[in-house]
Design a protein around this motif. Structure first.
Motif, short mmCIF file in Angstrom:
data_model
loop_
_atom_site.label_atom_id
_atom_site.label_comp_id
_atom_site.label_asym_id
_atom_site.label_seq_id
_atom_site.Cartn_x
_atom_site.Cartn_y
_atom_site.Cartn_z
N ALA A 225 0.83 -1.20 0.00
CA ALA A 225 0.00 0.00 0.00
C ALA A 225 0.87 1.25 0.00
O ALA A 225 1.84 1.35 0.75
CB ALA A 225 -0.92 0.00 1.22
N GLY A 226 0.53 2.19 -0.87
CA GLY A 226 1.30 3.42 -0.98
C GLY A 226 2.52 3.32 -1.86
O GLY A 226 3.19 4.33 -2.11
N GLN A 227 2.83 2.12 -2.34
CA GLN A 227 4.00 1.92 -3.20
C GLN A 227 3.58 2.01 -4.66
O GLN A 227 2.54 1.50 -5.05
CB GLN A 227 4.61 0.54 -2.91
N ASP A 228 4.41 2.68 -5.48
CA ASP A 228 4.11 2.78 -6.90
C ASP A 228 4.14 1.39 -7.54
O ASP A 228 5.01 0.56 -7.22
CB ASP A 228 5.13 3.69 -7.60
N GLU A 229 3.22 1.16 -8.47
CA GLU A 229 3.16 -0.14 -9.15
C GLU A 229 4.11 -0.13 -10.34
O GLU A 229 3.72 0.04 -11.49
CB GLU A 229 1.73 -0.45 -9.58
N VAL A 230 5.39 -0.32 -10.02
CA VAL A 230 6.46 -0.25 -11.02
C VAL A 230 7.21 -1.58 -10.99
O VAL A 230 7.56 -2.10 -9.93
CB VAL A 230 7.44 0.89 -10.71
N TYR A 231 7.46 -2.12 -12.19
CA TYR A 231 8.17 -3.38 -12.31
C TYR A 231 9.30 -3.26 -13.34
O TYR A 231 9.04 -2.90 -14.49
CB TYR A 231 7.24 -4.51 -12.76
N ASN A 232 10.52 -3.58 -12.92
CA ASN A 232 11.57 -3.84 -13.92
C ASN A 232 11.22 -5.14 -14.62
O ASN A 232 10.68 -6.07 -14.00
CB ASN A 232 12.93 -4.01 -13.25
N TYR A 233 11.56 -5.22 -15.91
CA TYR A 233 11.44 -6.53 -16.56
C TYR A 233 12.76 -6.89 -17.23
O TYR A 233 13.25 -6.18 -18.11
CB TYR A 233 10.31 -6.62 -17.59
N VAL A 234 13.31 -8.03 -16.79
CA VAL A 234 14.56 -8.58 -17.33
C VAL A 234 14.42 -10.09 -17.33
O VAL A 234 13.89 -10.66 -16.38
CB VAL A 234 15.77 -8.20 -16.45
N ASP A 235 14.87 -10.75 -18.39
CA ASP A 235 14.94 -12.21 -18.39
C ASP A 235 16.23 -12.62 -17.70
O ASP A 235 17.33 -12.24 -18.13
CB ASP A 235 14.91 -12.75 -19.83
N LYS A 236 16.10 -13.41 -16.65
CA LYS A 236 17.25 -13.86 -15.89
C LYS A 236 17.57 -15.31 -16.19
O LYS A 236 16.68 -16.08 -16.54
CB LYS A 236 16.99 -13.66 -14.38
N PRO A 237 18.83 -15.75 -16.05
CA PRO A 237 19.97 -14.93 -15.62
C PRO A 237 20.53 -14.08 -16.76
O PRO A 237 20.35 -14.41 -17.94
CB PRO A 237 20.99 -15.98 -15.18
N ASP A 238 21.19 -12.97 -16.37
CA ASP A 238 21.86 -12.15 -17.37
C ASP A 238 22.91 -12.97 -18.12
O ASP A 238 23.52 -13.89 -17.56
CB ASP A 238 22.59 -10.97 -16.70
N LEU A 239 23.12 -12.61 -19.38
CA LEU A 239 24.23 -13.16 -20.14
C LEU A 239 25.36 -12.12 -20.19
O LEU A 239 25.11 -10.92 -20.12
CB LEU A 239 23.81 -13.48 -21.57
N THR A 240 26.59 -12.60 -20.29
CA THR A 240 27.69 -11.67 -20.58
C THR A 240 27.68 -11.37 -22.07
O THR A 240 27.07 -12.09 -22.87
CB THR A 240 29.04 -12.29 -20.20
#
Length: 354
Positions: A225-240
């Motif tokens: 509650a009170g938190q902005d509805e913001v989502y990072n989107y990244v496919d994990k795991p990262d590749l080099t």
């Protein structure tokens, strides 16, 4: 439940003719949701109609939103070449204000905004959604300002929802940006690996981020509650970057050369291309900035918040790279990319009005 996307909804998709917009239909079909398209130009939609209009044109938006119950805004000035600061501001920020005005006209209370991890700028550690944004370019600054417009709209009346998605670099079939350039250069034997390639590159495959939008939007807000509805989107795991390059070679059925040149000489060798790009205004595939971005820049972001909702992507990054190479070999190699830069001012409607 209010502002949870259901089969009773009709969504207006702004920027529907772009790369991400061209991949939306299966996600909406899976949810049983009707959607309509709005953009400056027709897109690759197999004959489905597109309402032609400018995201900064309130009257055009009001007309297009008639009968809609929700809005997905993909429209943006986003190219890293050929767009002025004023145009970034007018399209991304002015467009957000126009969208809010049109939603208010119709009483629409449900919005999803496609933002970007560019809002974080250069951070010392991979940023989560709680990191303080510090954008370093016009694109990131204007996206962050647009988010603020939508948050203000959400808070100005009860019952409104502004779901904000911040994806990392998105790639896949029909995309002609950096991953395409890498595939093209390797295919044409014009690529040499620079540096050790140990830098991490957060990325996401297009159908995964589209499915994540549907997953999040079809559920109640899952933030405190009170938190902005913001989502990072990244496919994990990262590749080099080295793993990305190796995956492209493998998908092309090619043996990866063992030679790697040191980064500093590679950057110096690209200086003539920098001068040509500056003198001609051409967006060249080889510049020192592009070499640095691939071979040296660490661009990693956290995406724990979306993972905590139970979303599981259906395509791994290596599988996505393989799928994009298949599209490249079948179609993309011979395709001519069309760059649609937004006009400096509001585009005229096709009926001659503004």
């Amino acid at each position: 439940m209010d502002n949870v996307l259901t089969s009773a909804d009709r969504v207006l998709v702004l920027g529907a003719s772009g790369f991400v917009g061209s991949h939306l239909a299966p996600m909406f079909a899976g949810l049983g949701v009707e959607f309509v398209r709005f953009d400056l130009f027709e897109g690759p939609h197999d004959g489905a109609p597109t309402t032609i209009g400018d995201v900064r044109d309130v009257d055009a938006l009001i007309e297009a939103m008639a009968g809609c119950t929700a809005v997905l805004n993909l429209a943006a000035a986003h190219h890293d070449f050929g767009i002025s600061t004023a145009t970034f501001e007018s399209v991304n920020v002015g467009g957000a204000r126009a969208v809010c005005a049109a939603m208010d006209h119709h009483g629409i209370t449900n919005l999803c905004f496609y933002s970007s991890v560019a809002v974080y700028g250069e951070q010392d550690a991979p940023p989560s959604e709680s990191a303080t944004p510090a954008p370093v370019n016009d694109y990131g600054r204007s996206k962050l300002a647009a988010e603020a417009v939508y948050r203000e709209w959400e808070r100005s009346a009860p019952g409104r929802r502004a779901l904000i998605i911040r994806p990392a670099v998105v790639f896949g079939p029909r995309n002609f940006a950096n991953v395409y350039r890498l595939i093209h250069q390797i295919d044409r034997r014009r690529f040499l690996s620079a540096g050790d390639g140990a830098n991490r590159k957060s990325m996401c495959y297009v159908t995964n981020v589209v499915d994540a939008i549907g997953h999040l939007w079809a559920a109640p807000p899952q933030v405190a509650a009170g938190q902005d509805e913001v989502y990072n989107y990244v496919d994990k795991p990262d590749l080099t970057s080295r793993e990305v390059v190796s995956a492209v070679y493998a998908a092309l059925g090619r043996r990866e050369p063992g030679l790697r040149i040191p980064l500093a000489p590679a950057l110096w060798a690209a200086k003539p291309f920098d001068l040509i790009a500056a003198a001609t205004g051409r967006n060249l595939p080889i510049t020192s900035a592009r070499i640095h971005k691939l071979a040296n820049a660490e661009t990693s972001f956290l995406a724990d918040r979306v993972a905590a909702t139970g979303f599981e992507p259906s395509v791994t990054l290596p599988e996505g790279l393989e799928a994009m190479v298949r599209w490249y070999l079948d179609v993309g190699r011979e395709a001519t990319p069309v760059v649609h830069l937004p006009p400096a001012e509001v585009a005229r409607r096709t009926d001659g009005t503004s």
